[in-house]
Motif scaffolding. Structure first.
Motif, PDB file in Angstrom:
ATOM      1  N   ASP A  69       0.859  -1.188   0.000  1.00 19.70           N
ATOM      2  CA  ASP A  69       0.000   0.000   0.000  1.00 19.70           C
ATOM      3  C   ASP A  69       0.894   1.236   0.000  1.00 19.70           C
ATOM      4  N   VAL A  70       0.826   2.034  -1.067  1.00 19.69           N
ATOM      5  CA  VAL A  70       1.707   3.195  -1.233  1.00 19.69           C
ATOM      6  C   VAL A  70       0.926   4.472  -0.921  1.00 19.69           C
ATOM      7  N   LYS A  71       1.461   5.266  -0.018  1.00 19.43           N
ATOM      8  CA  LYS A  71       0.790   6.506   0.404  1.00 19.43           C
ATOM      9  C   LYS A  71       1.783   7.672   0.413  1.00 19.43           C
ATOM     10  N   GLY A  72       1.247   8.863   0.610  1.00 22.62           N
ATOM     11  CA  GLY A  72       2.105  10.017   0.800  1.00 22.62           C
ATOM     12  C   GLY A  72       2.437  10.759  -0.479  1.00 22.62           C
ATOM     13  N   ALA A  73       3.676  11.277  -0.538  1.00 24.49           N
ATOM     14  CA  ALA A  73       4.077  12.219  -1.587  1.00 24.49           C
ATOM     15  C   ALA A  73       4.524  11.518  -2.862  1.00 24.49           C
ATOM     16  N   VAL A  74       3.605  10.750  -3.464  1.00 23.64           N
ATOM     17  CA  VAL A  74       3.841  10.149  -4.787  1.00 23.64           C
ATOM     18  C   VAL A  74       2.696  10.558  -5.705  1.00 23.64           C
ATOM     19  N   LYS A  75       2.913  10.447  -6.987  1.00 26.18           N
ATOM     20  CA  LYS A  75       1.904  10.913  -7.945  1.00 26.18           C
ATOM     21  C   LYS A  75       0.694   9.982  -8.034  1.00 26.18           C
ATOM     22  N   LYS A  76       0.905   8.690  -7.793  1.00 25.37           N
ATOM     23  CA  LYS A  76      -0.191   7.726  -7.924  1.00 25.37           C
ATOM     24  C   LYS A  76      -0.245   6.798  -6.711  1.00 25.37           C
ATOM     25  N   GLY A  78      -1.653   4.183  -4.012  1.00 26.60           N
ATOM     26  CA  GLY A  78      -2.569   3.062  -4.216  1.00 26.60           C
ATOM     27  C   GLY A  78      -1.941   1.745  -3.797  1.00 26.60           C
ATOM     28  N   VAL A  79      -2.647   0.657  -4.074  1.00 31.54           N
ATOM     29  CA  VAL A  79      -2.175  -0.689  -3.746  1.00 31.54           C
ATOM     30  C   VAL A  79      -1.570  -1.312  -5.001  1.00 31.54           C
ATOM     31  N   TYR A  80      -0.347  -1.797  -4.886  1.00 37.41           N
ATOM     32  CA  TYR A  80       0.368  -2.338  -6.040  1.00 37.41           C
ATOM     33  C   TYR A  80       0.901  -3.747  -5.747  1.00 37.41           C
ATOM     34  N   HIS A  81       1.054  -4.511  -6.819  1.00 39.07           N
ATOM     35  CA  HIS A  81       1.609  -5.869  -6.734  1.00 39.07           C
ATOM     36  C   HIS A  81       3.062  -5.838  -7.201  1.00 39.07           C
ATOM     37  N   PHE A  82       3.912  -6.572  -6.488  1.00 42.50           N
ATOM     38  CA  PHE A  82       5.323  -6.654  -6.837  1.00 42.50           C
ATOM     39  C   PHE A  82       5.799  -8.097  -6.739  1.00 42.50           C
ATOM     40  N   VAL A  83       6.954  -8.358  -7.344  1.00 38.32           N
ATOM     41  CA  VAL A  83       7.556  -9.684  -7.250  1.00 38.32           C
ATOM     42  C   VAL A  83       8.497  -9.717  -6.060  1.00 38.32           C
ATOM     43  N   ASN A  84       8.823 -10.930  -5.612  1.00 41.11           N
ATOM     44  CA  ASN A  84       9.790 -11.089  -4.530  1.00 41.11           C
ATOM     45  C   ASN A  84      11.109 -10.432  -4.915  1.00 41.11           C
ATOM     46  N   ASP A 115       5.391  -8.386   2.101  1.00 40.46           N
ATOM     47  CA  ASP A 115       3.957  -8.441   1.832  1.00 40.46           C
ATOM     48  C   ASP A 115       3.178  -7.663   2.891  1.00 40.46           C
ATOM     49  N   GLU A 116       2.123  -6.956   2.462  1.00 39.56           N
ATOM     50  CA  GLU A 116       1.240  -6.153   3.316  1.00 39.56           C
ATOM     51  C   GLU A 116       1.937  -4.917   3.883  1.00 39.56           C
ATOM     52  N   MET A 117       3.036  -4.536   3.290  1.00 33.07           N
ATOM     53  CA  MET A 117       3.803  -3.377   3.762  1.00 33.07           C
ATOM     54  C   MET A 117       3.101  -2.073   3.378  1.00 33.07           C
ATOM     55  N   VAL A 118       3.130  -1.092   4.275  1.00 32.20           N
ATOM     56  CA  VAL A 118       2.651   0.253   3.966  1.00 32.20           C
ATOM     57  C   VAL A 118       3.875   1.121   3.686  1.00 32.20           C
ATOM     58  N   VAL A 119       3.967   1.623   2.481  1.00 31.09           N
ATOM     59  CA  VAL A 119       5.079   2.500   2.107  1.00 31.09           C
ATOM     60  C   VAL A 119       4.580   3.937   2.121  1.00 31.09           C
ATOM     61  N   TYR A 120       5.052   4.707   3.083  1.00 29.60           N
ATOM     62  CA  TYR A 120       4.640   6.111   3.176  1.00 29.60           C
ATOM     63  C   TYR A 120       5.810   7.004   2.777  1.00 29.60           C
TER      64      TYR A 120
END
Length: 216
Positions: A69-76, A78-84, A115-120
């Protein structure tokens, strides 16, 4: 006038001509005929292709199993999927990049995702308590000197650096490196009790660590 004794020969000759004519006119099968051994080999190859395709799809699904879950000072946001193995820099790229007021000095671009990390991503003027300076937690208010990858006063064993792990009771450089190695090979810890699986950490060490550690 045809003699009677020649009639059977004439009839046989006519039948032979008809048989040859019909055999030439008979449509040939569009599919080649193979011996049983060849047919079995073709069937096995087809099954192998189907199996390989299924395994490839399953492998792809296993590769993409980190949701952030990406929040804060980014342009988009939202919730994103990534690889290991993905890192914070991959988050920034997928989220459209930094906003103009993003405080990039607080970001550890090399930190691996869990997984389930909040990136602020903090705005300029914000202070964020996070893992090793990486944007991995929501804003916590004014900085209080706690940068141990923790929630509150606890060390997050899923995101803390080797130096931060050494703040745990009984954890020196060797055990901190062992925790990170285990984490990278086996994935994030489900509970603090999973530290018992790390070489060098016994039950007594775990009992000392548990009050000071968290996986959230």
């Amino acid at each position: 006038m045809i003699r009677k004794e020649k009639i059977p020969y004439i009839v046989a000759a006519v039948l032979l001509v008809i048989l040859v004519y019909v055999s030439f006119l008979k449509p040939k099968s569009s599919e080649p005929e193979f011996p049983d051994e060849m047919q079995n080999k073709v069937a096995e190859q087809k099954d192998d292709r189907i199996t390989d395709a299924a395994n490839s799809k399953e492998h792809e699904q296993k590769q993409t199993d980190i949701i952030v879950d990406v929040k804060g000072a980014v342009k988009k946001p939202g919730v994103y999927h990534f690889v290991n193995g993905a890192r914070i820099m991959d988050v920034i790229s997928k989220a459209g990049g930094f906003n103009n007021d993003a405080d990039q000095k607080q970001i550890n671009m090399a930190q691996k995702l869990t997984d389930e990390m909040v990136v602020y991503i903090p705005h300029k003027g914000e202070n964020v308590q996070n893992a090793g300076g990486a944007a991995s937690a929501a804003p916590q208010g004014p900085a209080n000197g706690n940068t141990d990858g923790a929630k509150g006063d606890k060390v997050n064993i899923n995101s803390a650096t080797e130096e931060e792990l050494q703040k745990l009771p009984g954890i020196g450089p060797a055990k901190a490196a062992a925790i990170i190695t285990y984490r990278e090979k086996s994935g994030p810890f489900k509970t603090v009790d999973d530290l018992i699986n790390v070489p060098g950490i016994g039950e007594k060490s775990l009992e000392q660590i548990k009050p000071e550690a968290t996986v959230n």
